[in-house]
Design a protein around this motif. Sequence first.
Motif, PDB file in Angstrom:
ATOM      1  N   ALA A  46       0.745  -1.193  -0.042  1.00 20.48           N
ATOM      2  CA  ALA A  46       0.048  -0.127  -0.263  1.00 20.48           C
ATOM      3  C   ALA A  46       0.973   1.133  -0.075  1.00 20.48           C
ATOM      4  CB  ALA A  46      -1.030   0.091   1.343  1.00 20.48           C
ATOM      5  N   GLY A  47       1.953   1.199   0.655  1.00 18.94           N
ATOM      6  CA  GLY A  47       2.913   2.297   0.805  1.00 18.94           C
ATOM      7  C   GLY A  47       3.557   2.514  -0.396  1.00 18.94           C
ATOM      8  N   LEU A  48       3.856   1.441  -1.425  1.00 15.25           N
ATOM      9  CA  LEU A  48       4.608   1.394  -2.575  1.00 15.25           C
ATOM     10  C   LEU A  48       3.671   2.040  -3.604  1.00 15.25           C
ATOM     11  CD1 LEU A  48       7.088   0.493  -4.079  1.00 15.25           C
ATOM     12  CD2 LEU A  48       5.811  -1.647  -4.658  1.00 15.25           C
ATOM     13  N   ILE A  49       2.265   1.820  -3.737  1.00 18.84           N
ATOM     14  CA  ILE A  49       1.470   2.166  -4.442  1.00 18.84           C
ATOM     15  C   ILE A  49       1.087   3.706  -4.121  1.00 18.84           C
ATOM     16  CG2 ILE A  49      -1.103   2.210  -5.054  1.00 18.84           C
ATOM     17  CD1 ILE A  49       0.548  -0.180  -6.094  1.00 18.84           C
ATOM     18  N   CYS A  50       0.978   3.950  -2.966  1.00 14.01           N
ATOM     19  CA  CYS A  50       0.938   5.427  -2.692  1.00 14.01           C
ATOM     20  C   CYS A  50       2.186   6.349  -2.915  1.00 14.01           C
ATOM     21  CB  CYS A  50       0.655   5.747  -1.107  1.00 14.01           C
ATOM     22  SG  CYS A  50       0.379   7.191  -0.552  1.00 14.01           S
ATOM     23  N   GLY A  51       3.344   5.790  -2.569  1.00 16.84           N
ATOM     24  CA  GLY A  51       4.376   6.510  -3.163  1.00 16.84           C
ATOM     25  C   GLY A  51       4.866   6.529  -4.513  1.00 16.84           C
ATOM     26  N   MET A  56      -3.660  -1.358  -6.636  1.00 12.52           N
ATOM     27  CA  MET A  56      -3.411  -2.760  -5.953  1.00 12.52           C
ATOM     28  C   MET A  56      -4.998  -3.132  -5.895  1.00 12.52           C
ATOM     29  SD  MET A  56      -1.632  -3.835  -2.243  1.00 12.52           S
ATOM     30  CE  MET A  56      -2.729  -2.813  -1.410  1.00 12.52           C
ATOM     31  N   GLN A  57      -4.951  -4.379  -6.331  1.00 19.50           N
ATOM     32  CA  GLN A  57      -6.480  -5.055  -6.549  1.00 19.50           C
ATOM     33  C   GLN A  57      -6.282  -6.145  -5.648  1.00 19.50           C
ATOM     34  OE1 GLN A  57      -6.967  -5.575 -10.509  1.00 19.50           O
ATOM     35  NE2 GLN A  57      -7.815  -3.636 -11.019  1.00 19.50           N
ATOM     36  N   ARG A  58      -7.296  -6.585  -4.802  1.00 14.49           N
ATOM     37  CA  ARG A  58      -7.453  -8.066  -4.073  1.00 14.49           C
ATOM     38  C   ARG A  58      -8.182  -8.935  -4.775  1.00 14.49           C
ATOM     39  NH1 ARG A  58      -8.859  -7.897   1.979  1.00 14.49           N
ATOM     40  NH2 ARG A  58      -8.137  -9.833   2.675  1.00 14.49           N
ATOM     41  N   LEU A  59      -7.387  -9.681  -5.416  1.00 11.71           N
ATOM     42  CA  LEU A  59      -7.956 -10.874  -6.307  1.00 11.71           C
ATOM     43  C   LEU A  59      -8.637 -12.017  -5.281  1.00 11.71           C
ATOM     44  CD1 LEU A  59      -5.221 -11.203  -8.743  1.00 11.71           C
ATOM     45  CD2 LEU A  59      -7.101  -9.813  -8.863  1.00 11.71           C
ATOM     46  N   ASP A  60      -8.113 -11.989  -4.117  1.00 11.20           N
ATOM     47  CA  ASP A  60      -8.620 -13.371  -3.098  1.00 11.20           C
ATOM     48  C   ASP A  60      -8.403 -12.894  -1.928  1.00 11.20           C
ATOM     49  OD1 ASP A  60     -10.078 -15.606  -2.620  1.00 11.20           O
ATOM     50  OD2 ASP A  60      -8.441 -16.982  -3.405  1.00 11.20           O
ATOM     51  N   ARG A  61      -8.557 -13.765  -0.893  1.00  5.99           N
ATOM     52  CA  ARG A  61      -8.206 -13.421   0.478  1.00  5.99           C
ATOM     53  C   ARG A  61      -6.852 -13.077   0.763  1.00  5.99           C
ATOM     54  NH1 ARG A  61      -6.695 -16.076   5.026  1.00  5.99           N
ATOM     55  NH2 ARG A  61      -7.223 -14.743   7.167  1.00  5.99           N
ATOM     56  N   LYS A  62      -5.928 -13.675   0.211  1.00  5.63           N
ATOM     57  CA  LYS A  62      -4.483 -13.510   0.449  1.00  5.63           C
ATOM     58  C   LYS A  62      -3.783 -13.429  -1.154  1.00  5.63           C
ATOM     59  CE  LYS A  62      -3.250 -15.183   4.848  1.00  5.63           C
ATOM     60  NZ  LYS A  62      -2.437 -15.989   5.475  1.00  5.63           N
ATOM     61  N   LEU A  63      -4.161 -12.888  -2.095  1.00  5.37           N
ATOM     62  CA  LEU A  63      -3.730 -12.636  -3.384  1.00  5.37           C
ATOM     63  C   LEU A  63      -4.010 -11.300  -3.876  1.00  5.37           C
ATOM     64  CD1 LEU A  63      -2.579 -14.076  -5.999  1.00  5.37           C
ATOM     65  CD2 LEU A  63      -4.922 -14.909  -6.480  1.00  5.37           C
ATOM     66  N   PHE A  64      -2.851 -10.639  -4.189  1.00  7.42           N
ATOM     67  CA  PHE A  64      -3.213  -9.307  -4.622  1.00  7.42           C
ATOM     68  C   PHE A  64      -2.355  -8.944  -5.931  1.00  7.42           C
ATOM     69  CE2 PHE A  64      -3.540  -9.251  -0.228  1.00  7.42           C
ATOM     70  CZ  PHE A  64      -4.522  -8.241   0.222  1.00  7.42           C
ATOM     71  N   LEU A  65      -2.816  -8.146  -6.682  1.00  4.64           N
ATOM     72  CA  LEU A  65      -2.374  -7.820  -8.052  1.00  4.64           C
ATOM     73  C   LEU A  65      -1.558  -6.114  -7.978  1.00  4.64           C
ATOM     74  CD1 LEU A  65      -1.390  -8.172 -10.801  1.00  4.64           C
ATOM     75  CD2 LEU A  65      -3.744  -7.610 -11.633  1.00  4.64           C
ATOM     76  N   LEU A  66      -0.454  -6.110  -8.141  1.00  2.77           N
ATOM     77  CA  LEU A  66      -0.127  -4.668  -8.155  1.00  2.77           C
ATOM     78  C   LEU A  66       0.217  -4.182  -9.601  1.00  2.77           C
ATOM     79  CD1 LEU A  66       0.493  -5.810  -5.131  1.00  2.77           C
ATOM     80  CD2 LEU A  66       2.444  -4.041  -5.054  1.00  2.77           C
ATOM     81  N   GLN A  67      -0.141  -3.143  -9.929  1.00  2.62           N
ATOM     82  CA  GLN A  67       0.039  -2.515 -11.201  1.00  2.62           C
ATOM     83  C   GLN A  67       0.825  -1.251 -11.303  1.00  2.62           C
ATOM     84  OE1 GLN A  67      -3.634  -2.527 -13.570  1.00  2.62           O
ATOM     85  NE2 GLN A  67      -4.243  -4.496 -12.985  1.00  2.62           N
ATOM     86  N   PRO A  68       1.810  -1.415 -11.719  1.00  2.00           N
ATOM     87  CA  PRO A  68       2.473  -0.060 -11.849  1.00  2.00           C
ATOM     88  C   PRO A  68       1.869   1.157 -12.568  1.00  2.00           C
ATOM     89  CG  PRO A  68       3.952  -1.750 -12.714  1.00  2.00           C
ATOM     90  CD  PRO A  68       2.627  -2.222 -12.438  1.00  2.00           C
ATOM     91  N   PRO A  69       2.133   2.414 -12.430  1.00  2.00           N
ATOM     92  CA  PRO A  69       1.594   3.563 -12.971  1.00  2.00           C
ATOM     93  C   PRO A  69       1.972   3.375 -14.563  1.00  2.00           C
ATOM     94  CG  PRO A  69       3.167   4.227 -11.834  1.00  2.00           C
ATOM     95  CD  PRO A  69       3.161   2.858 -11.392  1.00  2.00           C
ATOM     96  N   ALA A  70       0.842   3.830 -15.483  1.00  2.00           N
ATOM     97  CA  ALA A  70       1.366   3.827 -17.028  1.00  2.00           C
ATOM     98  C   ALA A  70       2.457   5.207 -17.214  1.00  2.00           C
ATOM     99  CB  ALA A  70       0.282   4.105 -17.977  1.00  2.00           C
TER     100      ALA A  70
END
Length: 87
Positions: A46-51, A56-70
């Motif tokens: 979350a800090g990485l995304i904010c900074g 960041m999308q939650r795909l399942d309980r313990k599965l996340f997808l982080l997408q860098p900015p375009a």
Amino acid sequence: MIKTLRPKDYNEVLHVGHYFRTGVPVAIDLTQLADDVAKQLVDFCAGLICGRGGDMQRLDRKLFLLQPPAQPRIAAAHIPDLAHIAD
């Protein structure tokens, strides 16, 4: 390309940050981590995304997808030699 990571401990956040900063989307599978460690890793993400921007999308309980900015689009008005050109 999407990099899939299955960290075994918190120290592996370095890999998450590395791929994200180089523009590679990262799928993080936290199912092997205890809940408290998984929460710490999600907080880091979350800090990485904010900074750095991105999403960041939650795909399942313990599965996340982080997408860098375009790549940001630079408006002509921000380039001194092209300031006279309208977008």
